[in-house]
Design a protein around this motif. Structure first.
Motif, PDB file in Angstrom:
ATOM      1  N   SER A  76      39.180 -31.152  10.122  1.00 51.67           N
ATOM      2  CA  SER A  76      38.283 -31.943   9.280  1.00 51.67           C
ATOM      3  C   SER A  76      37.015 -32.312  10.047  1.00 51.67           C
ATOM      4  O   SER A  76      35.901 -32.280   9.500  1.00 51.67           O
ATOM      5  CB  SER A  76      38.999 -33.193   8.788  1.00 51.67           C
ATOM      6  N   HIS A  77      37.158 -32.633  11.320  1.00 55.81           N
ATOM      7  CA  HIS A  77      36.007 -32.957  12.170  1.00 55.81           C
ATOM      8  C   HIS A  77      35.024 -31.793  12.227  1.00 55.81           C
ATOM      9  O   HIS A  77      33.803 -31.998  12.260  1.00 55.81           O
ATOM     10  CB  HIS A  77      36.493 -33.308  13.574  1.00 55.81           C
ATOM     11  N   TYR A  78      35.541 -30.568  12.210  1.00 54.87           N
ATOM     12  CA  TYR A  78      34.674 -29.383  12.279  1.00 54.87           C
ATOM     13  C   TYR A  78      34.284 -28.831  10.916  1.00 54.87           C
ATOM     14  O   TYR A  78      33.805 -27.701  10.812  1.00 54.87           O
ATOM     15  CB  TYR A  78      35.354 -28.293  13.115  1.00 54.87           C
ATOM     16  N   GLY A  79      34.494 -29.625   9.876  1.00 54.41           N
ATOM     17  CA  GLY A  79      33.933 -29.251   8.589  1.00 54.41           C
ATOM     18  C   GLY A  79      34.895 -28.722   7.558  1.00 54.41           C
ATOM     19  O   GLY A  79      34.479 -28.391   6.444  1.00 54.41           O
ATOM     20  N   ALA A  80      36.180 -28.598   7.883  1.00 56.53           N
ATOM     21  CA  ALA A  80      37.161 -28.156   6.887  1.00 56.53           C
ATOM     22  C   ALA A  80      37.345 -29.259   5.851  1.00 56.53           C
ATOM     23  O   ALA A  80      37.483 -30.431   6.203  1.00 56.53           O
ATOM     24  CB  ALA A  80      38.484 -27.826   7.550  1.00 56.53           C
ATOM     25  N   ALA A  81      37.323 -28.884   4.593  1.00 56.68           N
ATOM     26  CA  ALA A  81      37.446 -29.868   3.514  1.00 56.68           C
ATOM     27  C   ALA A  81      38.914 -30.227   3.328  1.00 56.68           C
ATOM     28  O   ALA A  81      39.588 -29.731   2.419  1.00 56.68           O
ATOM     29  CB  ALA A  81      36.855 -29.301   2.229  1.00 56.68           C
ATOM     30  N   LEU A  82      39.409 -31.096   4.193  1.00 60.42           N
ATOM     31  CA  LEU A  82      40.802 -31.529   4.141  1.00 60.42           C
ATOM     32  C   LEU A  82      40.822 -33.013   3.839  1.00 60.42           C
ATOM     33  O   LEU A  82      40.614 -33.841   4.724  1.00 60.42           O
ATOM     34  CB  LEU A  82      41.501 -31.229   5.477  1.00 60.42           C
ATOM     35  N   TYR A  83      41.044 -33.349   2.619  1.00 58.53           N
ATOM     36  CA  TYR A  83      40.957 -34.731   2.173  1.00 58.53           C
ATOM     37  C   TYR A  83      42.194 -35.508   2.606  1.00 58.53           C
ATOM     38  O   TYR A  83      43.310 -35.001   2.604  1.00 58.53           O
ATOM     39  CB  TYR A  83      40.793 -34.768   0.653  1.00 58.53           C
ATOM     40  N   GLY A  84      41.957 -36.745   3.009  1.00 56.14           N
ATOM     41  CA  GLY A  84      43.051 -37.597   3.439  1.00 56.14           C
ATOM     42  C   GLY A  84      43.324 -37.523   4.925  1.00 56.14           C
ATOM     43  O   GLY A  84      44.189 -38.232   5.428  1.00 56.14           O
ATOM     44  N   SER A  85      42.588 -36.664   5.654  1.00 57.09           N
ATOM     45  CA  SER A  85      42.798 -36.581   7.093  1.00 57.09           C
ATOM     46  C   SER A  85      42.191 -37.804   7.769  1.00 57.09           C
ATOM     47  O   SER A  85      41.214 -38.379   7.304  1.00 57.09           O
ATOM     48  CB  SER A  85      42.167 -35.305   7.657  1.00 57.09           C
ATOM     49  N   THR A  86      42.784 -38.215   8.869  1.00 55.00           N
ATOM     50  CA  THR A  86      42.317 -39.397   9.581  1.00 55.00           C
ATOM     51  C   THR A  86      41.102 -39.069  10.429  1.00 55.00           C
ATOM     52  O   THR A  86      40.909 -37.927  10.849  1.00 55.00           O
ATOM     53  CB  THR A  86      43.436 -39.940  10.480  1.00 55.00           C
ATOM     54  N   SER A  87      40.284 -40.067  10.684  1.00 55.44           N
ATOM     55  CA  SER A  87      39.115 -39.877  11.541  1.00 55.44           C
ATOM     56  C   SER A  87      39.560 -39.824  12.997  1.00 55.44           C
ATOM     57  O   SER A  87      40.605 -40.365  13.361  1.00 55.44           O
ATOM     58  CB  SER A  87      38.111 -41.014  11.338  1.00 55.44           C
TER      59      SER A  87
END
Length: 302
Positions: free
Chosen positions: A155-166
């Motif tokens: 997700s940090h690198y731009g994958a659209a993965l909703y609900g992932s933690t920061s």
């Protein structure tokens, strides 16, 4: 003297080149020692992910060791054994005879795209090569990441993965490492599979493609990477991904394999009907149609 006891008694510091300079290889913390029958010819054999292109002296080997890190997968271990076999001029048949491991098992372990040896077979193949395993403690940052960590990194690198933690950006590994871990996770998660092309495309200017190929190959994911590179070209029009896919040395199975693990006959039939052509090229079957990849990609680039 037992091989392992000899290795312990004669062991050198991690990273030290033992014996003759010019040893081929380049991977480090899991070390293979020549058995102590002839201590004057003891050496460390390191398996480099770049093999067989690498042929370098001891100084370069030390640099490569620090760059690549320890051997931590079955694929890396088997490549190390294969490299040692080739260095000693043994055929696979001869290695099988000396190790008392079935010849077909040795051939499979040393040539298959993804193989998982038993500990007994692994140790039996080392002994005829005069080698033993030296185990070391992995640094904390090199421990195997959890599923949630990989999810957050992607997700940090731009994958659209909703609900992932920061995550704290300073703790996120390089994109090549994260994407290679994502390849493994994509076989378990349709969401990750649909999001990976977007992450590849968003990081296209910063990726070291040679390193990405090495990271995928050492995890046994070369064919999966080839599929996603070709798929990203189809979705984005960026031909660089297809060109990189052509450089992969991935063995395709005789029969197509399920990308995900289907649980019912109906899921297998749906996978046969819905598999995109680009996945068929890489001998995969999956229950995700091409328009699902297109929809995710188009939403992500807007």
């Amino acid at each position: 003297m037992d091989t392992f006891a000899g290795a312990a008694e004669t062991g050198q510091e991690i990273g030290r080149i033992v014996g003759e300079a010019g040893t081929r290889g380049g991977r480090g913390d899991l070390r293979f020692y020549r058995a102590p029958g002839r201590p004057e010819r003891r050496e460390t054999i390191r398996a480099c992910a770049c093999w067989p292109e690498c042929t370098f002296n001891g100084t370069h080997a030390l640099v490569e060791q620090k760059a690549h890190g320890p051997v931590t997968t079955a694929g890396e271990f088997l490549r190390a054994v294969e490299n040692a076999r080739a260095l000693r001029g043994l055929t696979k048949a001869e290695l099988a005879r000396r190790s008392h491991v079935r010849a077909e098992t040795v051939r499979h372990l040393l040539t298959a795209d993804a193989a998982n040896p038993t500990l007994t077979n692994a140790l039996d193949m080392l002994r005829p090569l005069g080698l033993a395993v030296d185990l070391v403690q992995l640094p904390q940052h090199q421990a195997k990441p959890t599923r949630d960590q990989v999810y957050a990194w992607l997700s940090h690198y731009g994958a659209a993965l909703y609900g992932s933690t920061s995550v704290n950006p300073s703790t996120v590994p390089e994109p090549e490492t994260v994407l290679a871990e994502g390849l493994k996770l994509s076989r378990q998660s349709a969401s990750v599979a649909r999001a990976l092309p977007l992450a590849l495309w968003k990081n296209r200017r910063r990726l070291d493609m040679d390193r990405l190929r090495r990271e995928a190959e050492r995890r046994g994911q070369a064919r999966v990477l080839g599929f996603f590179l070709d798929l990203t070209t189809k979705l984005s029009g960026e031909t660089m991904f297809a060109a990189e896919a052509a450089k992969l040395h991935a063995r395709s199975p005789a029969k197509p394999t399920q990308f995900f693990r289907p649980t019912t006959w109906r899921e297998r039939k749906l996978a046969e009907l819905r598999t995109p052509e680009v996945a068929r090229k890489w001998r995969f079957r999956m229950n995700i149609p091409m328009d699902s990849f297109v929809s995710m990609f188009e939403k992500g680039v807007q």
